[in-house]
Structures are given as C-alpha cells and as structure tokens.
Enzyme design. Structure first.
Site, PDB file in Angstrom:
ATOM      1  N   ASP A  95     -49.173  24.326 -44.689  1.00 36.98           N
ATOM      2  CA  ASP A  95     -49.961  23.437 -45.466  1.00 36.98           C
ATOM      3  C   ASP A  95     -50.899  22.473 -44.712  1.00 36.98           C
ATOM      4  O   ASP A  95     -52.045  21.982 -45.633  1.00 36.98           O
ATOM      5  CB  ASP A  95     -48.994  22.604 -46.324  1.00 36.98           C
ATOM      6  CG  ASP A  95     -47.834  22.104 -45.251  1.00 36.98           C
ATOM      7  OD1 ASP A  95     -48.022  22.199 -44.130  1.00 36.98           O
ATOM      8  OD2 ASP A  95     -46.856  21.191 -45.753  1.00 36.98           O
ATOM      9  N   HIS A  96     -50.865  22.061 -43.513  1.00 36.37           N
ATOM     10  CA  HIS A  96     -51.595  21.106 -43.301  1.00 36.37           C
ATOM     11  C   HIS A  96     -52.894  21.465 -42.527  1.00 36.37           C
ATOM     12  O   HIS A  96     -53.689  20.590 -42.303  1.00 36.37           O
ATOM     13  CB  HIS A  96     -50.812  20.364 -42.027  1.00 36.37           C
ATOM     14  CG  HIS A  96     -49.796  19.503 -42.178  1.00 36.37           C
ATOM     15  ND1 HIS A  96     -48.784  19.367 -43.266  1.00 36.37           N
ATOM     16  CD2 HIS A  96     -49.624  17.937 -42.060  1.00 36.37           C
ATOM     17  CE1 HIS A  96     -48.011  18.543 -43.364  1.00 36.37           C
ATOM     18  NE2 HIS A  96     -48.547  17.533 -42.673  1.00 36.37           N
ATOM     19  N   ASP A 160     -41.760  16.781 -40.124  1.00 30.08           N
ATOM     20  CA  ASP A 160     -42.529  16.034 -40.708  1.00 30.08           C
ATOM     21  C   ASP A 160     -41.944  14.653 -41.250  1.00 30.08           C
ATOM     22  O   ASP A 160     -40.739  14.664 -41.923  1.00 30.08           O
ATOM     23  CB  ASP A 160     -43.116  16.811 -42.016  1.00 30.08           C
ATOM     24  CG  ASP A 160     -44.343  16.321 -42.295  1.00 30.08           C
ATOM     25  OD1 ASP A 160     -45.418  16.531 -42.196  1.00 30.08           O
ATOM     26  OD2 ASP A 160     -44.143  15.351 -43.594  1.00 30.08           O
ATOM     27  N   ARG A 448     -49.459   7.513 -48.266  1.00 33.07           N
ATOM     28  CA  ARG A 448     -49.909   6.957 -47.048  1.00 33.07           C
ATOM     29  C   ARG A 448     -51.107   6.580 -47.591  1.00 33.07           C
ATOM     30  O   ARG A 448     -52.195   7.175 -47.869  1.00 33.07           O
ATOM     31  CB  ARG A 448     -49.904   7.657 -45.768  1.00 33.07           C
ATOM     32  CG  ARG A 448     -48.553   7.722 -45.285  1.00 33.07           C
ATOM     33  CD  ARG A 448     -48.274   7.560 -43.820  1.00 33.07           C
ATOM     34  NE  ARG A 448     -46.858   7.472 -43.640  1.00 33.07           N
ATOM     35  CZ  ARG A 448     -46.033   8.080 -42.809  1.00 33.07           C
ATOM     36  NH1 ARG A 448     -46.807   9.089 -41.812  1.00 33.07           N
ATOM     37  NH2 ARG A 448     -44.793   7.727 -42.634  1.00 33.07           N
ATOM     38  N   SER A 643     -44.472   7.986 -33.812  1.00 30.57           N
ATOM     39  CA  SER A 643     -44.012   9.442 -34.030  1.00 30.57           C
ATOM     40  C   SER A 643     -43.185  10.068 -32.812  1.00 30.57           C
ATOM     41  O   SER A 643     -43.444   9.805 -31.796  1.00 30.57           O
ATOM     42  CB  SER A 643     -45.395  10.048 -34.213  1.00 30.57           C
ATOM     43  OG  SER A 643     -45.637  11.352 -33.564  1.00 30.57           O
ATOM     44  N   ARG A 645     -43.595  12.818 -31.915  1.00 29.27           N
ATOM     45  CA  ARG A 645     -43.943  14.125 -31.152  1.00 29.27           C
ATOM     46  C   ARG A 645     -43.822  14.402 -29.675  1.00 29.27           C
ATOM     47  O   ARG A 645     -43.851  13.376 -28.988  1.00 29.27           O
ATOM     48  CB  ARG A 645     -45.337  14.334 -31.412  1.00 29.27           C
ATOM     49  CG  ARG A 645     -46.409  13.351 -30.520  1.00 29.27           C
ATOM     50  CD  ARG A 645     -47.842  13.415 -31.057  1.00 29.27           C
ATOM     51  NE  ARG A 645     -48.015  12.736 -32.374  1.00 29.27           N
ATOM     52  CZ  ARG A 645     -48.972  11.888 -32.613  1.00 29.27           C
ATOM     53  NH1 ARG A 645     -49.714  11.508 -31.699  1.00 29.27           N
ATOM     54  NH2 ARG A 645     -48.967  11.494 -33.640  1.00 29.27           N
TER      55      ARG A 645
END
Ligand code: SF4
Length: 758
Positions: A95-96, A160, A448, A643, A645
């Site tokens: 989707d991203h 996510d 956001r 984040s 990550r």
C-alpha cells in the site's frame, strides 16, 4: 475465507479461563485492557500483577501484519531465522509505494512497474513462508486488517504505527519495528512495558455534522501528541456502544497521534454486525459466547477513577465537528471557532485541495456521509471550488461504493478517485501545484498533518477533519466556511445551505468484490524461490553478522560525538531513503547524516582520523571499515527515540561500528542495537561525555567477562597521548549477552532452531 478460524476458535476456547486466572492475580475488577493483556502472556499467566508503566512483560501476539515498506527488512531478517514457516498467521500489504498522480488505474499500473522487484520479492517470500499476500491495489493495511483479520480479545502487532486502527474491533493492536515482527514470526515472545491505562467515557450520542472523527480530534486536543505515551486508551460508556465499528476504528487509528501504545473498545452489537457484514459470522458467534470477558467489568466502568490512571469524559451530544492543525494533529478547533483562528493566524483561507479516505476514514459509512454532502452540490448547481480526491481503504470498499453509485456522485462534483493505497497520506503524491513557494492550505480526512507529510512542501498548511466536513469545505473552497451556519451560492446566485450528512453504516446489499487482491501462500513453500535480483539496488539478501571476537573493542576511532537530539530519523533518515529499505548496504549511505557533530555543529561532516580530512559520515565510516578499523558513536540523551525502525541499528552494525556510548537510550532502539549484536552502553557518569575528544582512540574493556549488571570500562587515548578512563553501564540480560557474543539475536535464533531439528 482469508481469516484463520482455527486459530480464533482455539483462542476463544480458553480465553475465559485465562481471564478467570487473571482475576486471582489482579486483585480488583478488570479493565478490558487488563483482560486481554494477561490473556496473552508468553507461556501462561503471571504469579503477580504487573506494575503499570514499570514492568517489562513478554507477550505472545496472535498475528502479525506488515506494510510493504517495512515488510522488506522484516522479511529479509526472518529469512535469517532458519524457520520454514511463520509461527503465527501473518500478512503483507502493498500500500505504501503507490504514488498518486492522475487516478487509480494509471497510478496503479505505474506503481506495479516501478516497484516490480519489491512486489516480486514480497510475493515470493510470502508464498514461501506461509504469509498471506495482499497485492498492490488490494487496499491499505489497516482497513484490510479490520475487514478480514481483527477479532475481539485478540492481540496483534504490525509494522506500522497505525496498526492501532484494529482496536475498533476490540483487539489490542500495536505498531512495532520489523525486528519485533521478525521475532514473533519466528516464534519468540514480544516485550512491552506494561502500559498505564487511560479511560475515556463517552456519554450521549453523535448527531448532525459530528462524527467519530471529531471524538478523536477532541481527544487529541485534550491529551496532545504526547499525552497517551506509554498508555492504552480504553473507551467505554453508552456513547461508545452507539458508534459504528468502523467509527471506533477511526478513533483507535488516530490514537497514534496522541502517542498511545494503542486504543480499544469493548465488544458490542456494532462489532458483531461488522463481523457478520464482512463474512465472519463464525467469529461473531464465538465472541458472543464470551462477551462478558470481551469488555471491562461493570465495577470498572461505574467507578473508572478507581481503575484507570486517568479518566476523560466526553458528551457526544454536545460535541462539535472539529478541524485540527495546521502542522500538528493536536491543535484542535471546534468548527465554530475555526474561521476566526484562520483569520487571526493568517493561514491561507483558500482551500486548494480536499482529500478524503485513507486508512483512517474510508468506511462505507464515511463514504456515504461524504457523498450525501457531495450530492447536494451537484443537485443544487453548486460548482466545487477545490480539487477533491477520494482514497478508498480497500478494494472491497471501493467495489461496494462504486456498485452503489457513490463514486459517481464524487466524480460528478469533479472528484478524482485514487488507488486503494496510502498515496497523499504518506507523501506519495505528485501534486499539481501552481506555485509550490506559495503558502497554501489543504484539508484531509487522514490522520497526520506534520509539515511536508502530504506533499513534501513546507508551505502547505495541512488540516485534518472528518470526510463530510472535508467535502463541505472543498465544495466551498474556503477554510472559513462553516456548513453548520453558512450558505453557499449556486449557479443562479441563490443561497443554499447544505443539509446535515446522512450515512449508512453497512451496505444494504452487503459488501461485494470481484477480486479482493489476496494471494494465499503455498501449503508447502520448500520449493519456492525468493526472488531477489543480485543487481537490484532496492533489495539485498542479508548475510549473518559475524560473532564477537576478542579484539573487537580495541583501537577504535570516534566516528561522531553527536550533540543534542538524535532520533532514529537522524540516524536513518526517511524521505528518499525509504526506497532502499530492503537494501542494507545502500540505505547505510544515510547513516547518521542528520546528527549534529559536537565538534563543528554541522550535520554529516566528521573528521576522518585516517586522513585528517572532514567528509560525509557514511563515507568516513566506510573508510574505517575498508581499513579494518572499528569505530564508536558517542551521543547525548535519549539516543534513538522516535520510530522503532531497525535500520537505525542495522546500518552502524553493517558498516563496522562496534559500540554506541550515550548518556541515555530510548529503550526500543537500545533493544534493537542488542538484537543486531552491537554494544549499546551508557556513561556511568554523564559528565564523562565531555571527556571524549575528536581524535580519540577508544578501547572498551570487560566484554570478555560480560556479566549482567557488571559495568564495562572505556579508555580514551587523546591526540596528545594523555588518557582518560571511565565506567560505562549496560542493561544486557543473560540472553542479550548471548546475542551479543553470537553477533546478533538472529544468529542465536537460527542456531537454536537448527539444534532443535537434530
Ligand atoms: S493511509 Fe496513511 S496512515 Fe494509513 S497506513 Fe497509509 S500512510 Fe499510514
């Protein structure tokens, strides 16, 4: 059927017993959050209650969801685990990576070609390891999860931050980094600090222009972007049970905007209806049998102050529609005050684009309410002034609203239907802007609205509202239009007042779809080859990191002494680098390029101690690596916040950094460093940060006898041959020490798995 009925049936068969066992340990009536958390403890129930906001606890999530940008590294790591299949049901969602430009079909075609190697990799790796694969165009991860996988009382993690959306269907759903997803897929526990609990009591009932979105916009204004940190938000009360399941999802979705670990609603009739409407009547029947344990105890909701750490009450009957922004989602304005705020703050009044949909707000209810506003424009001869886009959250929603004529309504008002994907919500938007240097305003029904988030333009003032308010303001073309009180002019010059939106929670004819875009994995994936081109610049198979050796921590160079804030964004920047998330070597070219060098106050300019010259940080580190010399990162407080990550830990490891010495760590990043086999340590006396000089040679002693709670020692040799020495602390437990020695957690996971086969 794409959901896992066997797993869910097994779960419900012992859920109530687990809740009963929890009652013996937790000596007070239970919130829903406590019931679900205790029911998911790793290998059974605890002997004692956990202290909220303090104890770290191992959990066993029921499932994992990954979006395409973050799935790449999660799955590359999983491939290193030695497993032949994922241990819990897992899915990947494309989707991203789809950029919005002209409309759904051409945009999707272009994305499939541009991202072919990534999609081929994700499809093949999913097929091989038993992971459900949702193709590009199938929809946005969180909408697809809500429609297919979430179930009341469950626990899931997702790579996510808006994974929390699934709380609308009563599941504890939490956003994590790829390394955590990899662990859970490999059958390991997942650690979380036992959260504090915020209770939000909803009284009254929504009416008129006000929708579920306005509840969370109001909550964001109360709690701010930090107010939910370390907490789970539990909604209850008559107002909560009156909301549609997808409305609850919208509220939980934006719980990420208040920093909450996640948000949740108790199981009720609206959830049961949604489960049935989306083809999961079996799950509803199972949940019905244990419904008392799928909500908080009556005593808790009658006296919430006694059982929650914080309680907020909102009367929905009095709630106004809100518009939040610009630049932050917690700047909350009731619509009656918004026009004045726009004028007072000199925000651009002209609304250039209205964008509805996304994972936050693209339910059937959202689309029908927005369409009821759009239709009034066409019927009354009102020309829509702003550009307008619609992003359906899934192919199932898109197909159903198209069948029922709602997309036609938007197209008649000049709207453009975008692909079922993230698009403008994540900056994947080739915006047709007349003058990018001009201050401008956009209004979205997304979540956001930080600067540059949607279109990469710092001049864009992004505001957030419900789809129906976004649609009304797009028709008017003005941020100062209040549909509750103001009139529009039609093509005959007559005054028209928009009527309140009307929505339908669930399609009368039921949901439908031709091809939902799901690819089930192979039963036996052993013969399936994972597709990664050796010449790809976006994907690279991982090699195991080498185990620690005795000389690893001697004669190290200082790579950087970072000054001030150093988040995971400073360590591994996003933006254009997102493209390389599946290629460790290429993305390592962004290592710490956002960090400020203490010695010259500049970013990405450090001294190469081999040449004496200053150069970019990744280049300097590569020179050390080529010379076989290890290095050290020194940094300030809360290193690695932001984040989760894992690239921020993998990149220094890959490029040959041996240790990270800081005043303090953000915990998730500290764990990520440990997982990747890097030494993460803290100054015992924070003032020793000042002793580190630019040309230092650094030795670290004590790792050959690495023990829990036993400090290590750092020795600095300065350029003038004077020396300094000081202690550093660590938080490695026995298992993490083993990770370190083995060169990383994955090396241990793989070894243990290999041993278990013999
Ligand atoms: S639509 Fe936006 S918030 Fe939702 S998953 Fe995509 S990028 Fe994230």
């Amino acid at each position: 059927m794409v959901f896992d009925l066997d797993m869910i049936t097994k779960f419900y068969s012992c859920y109530s017993q687990k809740v009963a066992a929890t009652r013996k340990v937790v000596n007070h009536p239970l919130t829903l959050t406590e019931k679900i958390l205790y029911a998911h403890l790793w290998r059974g129930n605890a002997d004692a209650a956990f202290e909220r906001g303090k104890d770290y606890v191992d959990f066993a999530p029921d499932r994992v969801a990954m979006q395409d940008a973050t799935a790449q590294m999660a799955l590359l790591q999983f491939m290193q685990s030695g497993r032949i299949k994922v241990s819990v049901p897992s899915t990947v969602h494309c989707d991203h990576l789809i950029q919005a430009e002209v409309g759904a079909t051409p945009d999707l075609t272009r994305a499939k070609s541009q991202n072919k190697e990534v999609y081929d990799f994700l499809a093949s790796v999913s097929d091989k390891y038993g992971i459900g694969f949702w193709k590009p165009g199938a929809g946005i991860i969180h909408q697809v999860v809500l429609e297919n996988y979430a179930f009341p009382g469950g626990m899931m993690i997702g790579t996510d931050s808006h994974t929390v959306n699934a709380g609308g269907l009563g599941i504890i759903a939490i956003g994590v980094g790829g390394a955590d997803a990899c662990d859970v897929m490999a059958g390991l526990p997942w650690e979380l600090k036992f959260p504090k609990l915020i209770g939000i009591k909803l009284t009254g009932k929504l009416k008129g222009w006000t929708s579920a979105k306005d509840i969370i916009l109001k909550v964001a204004g109360i709690l701010t972007v930090k107010g939910g940190t370390g907490a789970i938000v539990e909604y209850f009360g008559e107002g909560a049970t009156s909301l549609s399941c997808t409305g609850k999802g919208t509220i939980c979705n934006m719980g990420a905007e208040i920093g909450a670990t996640t948000s949740i609603f108790g199981y009720d009739q609206k959830m049961a209806a949604y489960l049935k409407g989306t083809g999961r009547a079996e799950v509803a029947a199972l949940a019905d049998k244990v419904h008392e344990d799928l909500t908080g105890d009556n005593e808790v909701y009658e006296n919430p102050e006694k059982y929650f750490d914080q309680v907020i009450e909102i009367n929905l009957s009095e709630l106004e529609p809100h518009i939040n922004g610009p630049f932050t989602p917690d700047l909350a304005w009731p619509i009656s005050k918004f026009a004045e705020a726009v004028k007072k703050n000199n925000w651009p009044e002209e609304l250039e684009v209205g964008l509805i949909g996304s994972c936050t707000n693209s339910s059937y209810e959202d689309i029908t309410r927005a369409a009821s506003v759009a239709q009034q424009a066409t019927e009354n001869g009102i020309k829509t002034k702003s550009e307008f886009t619609i992003t359906p959250g899934s192919e199932q929603v898109r197909f159903t609203v198209a069948r029922d004529g709602y997309l036609d309504i938007f197209e008649k008002m000049g709207g453009v239907v975008l692909a079922n994907a993230c698009g403008p919500c994540i900056g994947q938007w080739a915006r047709h802007s007349k003058d990018p240097n001009k201050k401008n305003s956009i209004l979205t029904s997304y979540n956001r609205n930080f600067a540059k988030r949607n279109d990469g333009n710092a001049n864009t003032h992004a505001f957030v509202a419900s789809p129906e308010i976004t649609t009304a303001l797009a028709i008017a073309g003005s941020l100062t239009f209040n549909p509750l009180t103001d009139y529009l002019a039609n093509d005959k010059g007559e005054k028209v007042k928009l009527k309140e939106p009307q929505g339908i929670e669930m399609p009368v004819k039921g949901f439908a779809v031709d091809d939902a875009g799901f690819q089930a994995p192979a039963e036996d994936g052993s013969k399936i080859e994972v597709i990664v081109s050796p010449t790809s610049d976006r994907l690279q198979l991982l090699e195991p990191f080498p185990a620690w050796t005795e000389n690893d921590l001697k004669n190290l160079k200082l790579l950087i002494k970072a000054k001030g804030k150093c988040t995971t964004d400073h360590i591994s920047m996003a933006g254009p680098w997102l493209k390389y998330r599946g290629h460790l070597d290429n993305i390592s070219n962004n290592l710490l390029i956002g960090a400020i060098n203490f010695f010259n106050e500049k970013t990405n300019l450090v001294k190469n101690q081999l040449t004496g010259n200053y150069g970019p940080l990744p280049e300097t580190q590569r020179a050390y690596k080529a010379a076989g010399i290890g290095s050290v990162i020194v940094a300030d407080e809360n290193y690695g916040e932001g984040s989760s990550r894992e690239h921020a830990a993998m990149e220094p490891r890959h490029l040959g950094v041996k240790a990270v010495i800081v005043k303090s760590f953000a915990r998730i990043h500290e764990t990520n460093l440990k997982k990747q086999g890097l030494l993460g340590i803290t100054f015992a006396d924070k003032k020793d940060y000042d002793k580190v000089l630019e040309d230092d040679v650094i030795d670290i002693y004590g790792v050959d006898d690495f023990k829990v709670d036993s400090p290590l020692r750092v020795h600095l040799t300065h350029k003038d041959k004077t020396t300094d020495s000081f202690f550093v602390n660590h938080t490695y437990n026995e298992q993490q020490i083993e990770w370190y020695k083995a060169g990383g957690a994955l090396n241990i996971i793989r070894r243990e798995f290999e041993e278990s086969k013999n």
